[in-house]
Motif scaffolding. Structure first.
Motif, PDB file in Angstrom:
ATOM      1  N   PHE A 119      -2.040  34.922  -0.662  1.00  0.00           N
ATOM      2  CA  PHE A 119      -0.744  34.446  -0.181  1.00  0.00           C
ATOM      3  C   PHE A 119      -0.848  32.986   0.249  1.00  0.00           C
ATOM      4  O   PHE A 119       0.031  32.166  -0.057  1.00  0.00           O
ATOM      5  CB  PHE A 119      -0.302  35.335   0.987  1.00  0.00           C
ATOM      6  N   ALA A 136       4.913  39.839   0.443  1.00  0.00           N
ATOM      7  CA  ALA A 136       4.106  40.266   1.586  1.00  0.00           C
ATOM      8  C   ALA A 136       4.877  41.253   2.453  1.00  0.00           C
ATOM      9  O   ALA A 136       4.312  42.235   2.959  1.00  0.00           O
ATOM     10  CB  ALA A 136       3.689  39.046   2.419  1.00  0.00           C
ATOM     11  N   ILE A 216      -3.802  38.928   1.983  1.00  0.00           N
ATOM     12  CA  ILE A 216      -2.868  39.514   1.019  1.00  0.00           C
ATOM     13  C   ILE A 216      -3.008  38.751  -0.296  1.00  0.00           C
ATOM     14  O   ILE A 216      -2.954  37.517  -0.317  1.00  0.00           O
ATOM     15  CB  ILE A 216      -1.417  39.464   1.524  1.00  0.00           C
ATOM     16  N   ALA A 223       1.431  43.283  -4.809  1.00  0.00           N
ATOM     17  CA  ALA A 223       0.560  42.729  -3.766  1.00  0.00           C
ATOM     18  C   ALA A 223      -0.432  43.791  -3.323  1.00  0.00           C
ATOM     19  O   ALA A 223      -0.138  44.988  -3.331  1.00  0.00           O
ATOM     20  CB  ALA A 223       1.387  42.256  -2.572  1.00  0.00           C
ATOM     21  N   ALA A 225      -3.645  44.299  -0.117  1.00  0.00           N
ATOM     22  CA  ALA A 225      -4.201  43.747   1.114  1.00  0.00           C
ATOM     23  C   ALA A 225      -5.638  44.204   1.283  1.00  0.00           C
ATOM     24  O   ALA A 225      -6.043  45.256   0.764  1.00  0.00           O
ATOM     25  CB  ALA A 225      -3.368  44.161   2.327  1.00  0.00           C
TER      26      ALA A 225
END
Length: 324
Positions: A119, A136, A216, A223, A225
């Motif tokens: 990110f 996100a 992220i 996405a 994480a």
């Protein structure tokens, strides 16, 4: 700064853990070599993340930690990672890489590769951050929805007590930070910001624990994480505040930050349109974002690297706007 000796030893140790982990995962390690790596070395942490590239575009990721030495804690982190992977299994836009093999004693694990960018890097390369904030928000919203436990009234007493203890230590001379007089004034006044949040019926879910702009990865509309802390539950505002403050401190447009706001309104809207579980005017979120400002102020003010000094200057500017 990481010494050459540390780097060489860390890489050698990582390679020694990669070989048996790859075999355990059913991968022939002789066909794989390091394509990229990232090293963290400070007073508390020494670890390496490596992408191993193999035949026909195959890739896996190794994480290996030498410091701190805490096998029980490392195992708990793996538990949190696996729990999150299971919770988001099958979600089309949000996921967690699968752990393919692990060695808790050597504090190492091998996981599947995700081709996205962080990110943070995406925001640094693009003027418009809203698509990445939205992605996100989708990830965190999916994670909190999949691990939702209950609704309960929010009680800020622990955080207020912590701020008062820090203020007492500073006034007694037991701790000194930059901008201390202003910090103490704001910390003492946090009770006024807690009024709307106190007793608010909020959602409690699993907590990522360290969700920030580095953790992220985004590829288009999907996405994932990484880097969870040990399993725990908390009001969803904790993860939201941690992530949004890391964003605005590192890459947010502070020139568009109005008085009384922690985040530029367009950025706030983009994130919460993706998130969906609570709204952008949730009083617990707004209280916790201001707590996060003071937490980071206290944590960052005595760090001496150029990046830390620059980030601390941004924290002070955010505080001037947020507490105006």
């Amino acid at each position: 700064m990481t010494s050459v000796l540390n780097r060489d030893y860390l890489r050698q140790s990582a390679r020694e853990t990669f070989l048996p982990l790859a075999s355990e995962a059913g991968i022939d390690p002789t066909g794989y070599s390091v394509g990229a790596e990232w090293i963290k070395d400070d007073a508390n942490r020494l670890h390496i993340v490596q992408r191993y590239d193999g035949p026909d575009g195959a890739a896996v990721v190794l994480k290996h930690a030498l410091r701190p030495v805490d096998q029980a804690g490392f195992g708990a982190i793996l538990d949190a990672h696996r729990n999150a992977h299971t919770a988001l299994s099958g979600h089309e836009a949000a996921g967690v890489p699968e752990i393919l093999a692990q060695d808790v004693d050597r504090q190492s694990y091998l996981m599947s590769f995700f081709s996205g960018e962080t990110f943070l890097n995406l925001c640094r390369r693009n003027e418009n951050h809203e698509p990445f904030l939205h992605a996100a928000g989708v990830w965190l919203g999916a994670f909190h929805a999949a691990t939702f436990e209950q609704e309960r009234p929010f009680q800020p007493k622990f955080m207020l007590d912590h701020m008062h203890r820090l203020s007492d230590q500073m006034e007694r001379g037991e701790r000194k930070i930059l901008g201390q007089k202003r910090f103490v004034s704001l910390a003492r006044d946090m009770g006024s910001y807690a009024q709307d949040a106190t007793g608010h019926l909020g959602k409690v879910s699993s907590k990522h624990g360290d969700l920030n702009a580095h953790n992220i990865l985004i590829d288009g509309t999907r996405a994932v994480a990484l880097d969870f802390l040990a399993p725990s539950t908390a009001p969803v505002g904790y993860d939201i505040a941690r992530f949004l403050l890391s964003y605005v401190q590192m890459v947010g447009d502070l020139d568009s930050l109005p008085k009384g706001h922690v985040l530029p309104p367009d950025a706030m809207q983009a994130f919460f349109e993706g998130y969906g579980n609570v709204s952008s005017n949730d009083p617990v979120v707004h209280f916790l974002m201001r707590i996060q400002i003071l937490t980071d102020w206290n944590r960052m003010s005595d760090k001496k690297t150029l990046a830390s000094v620059m980030r601390f200057e941004r924290i002070k500017k955010i505080a001037r706007r947020a507490f105006a």
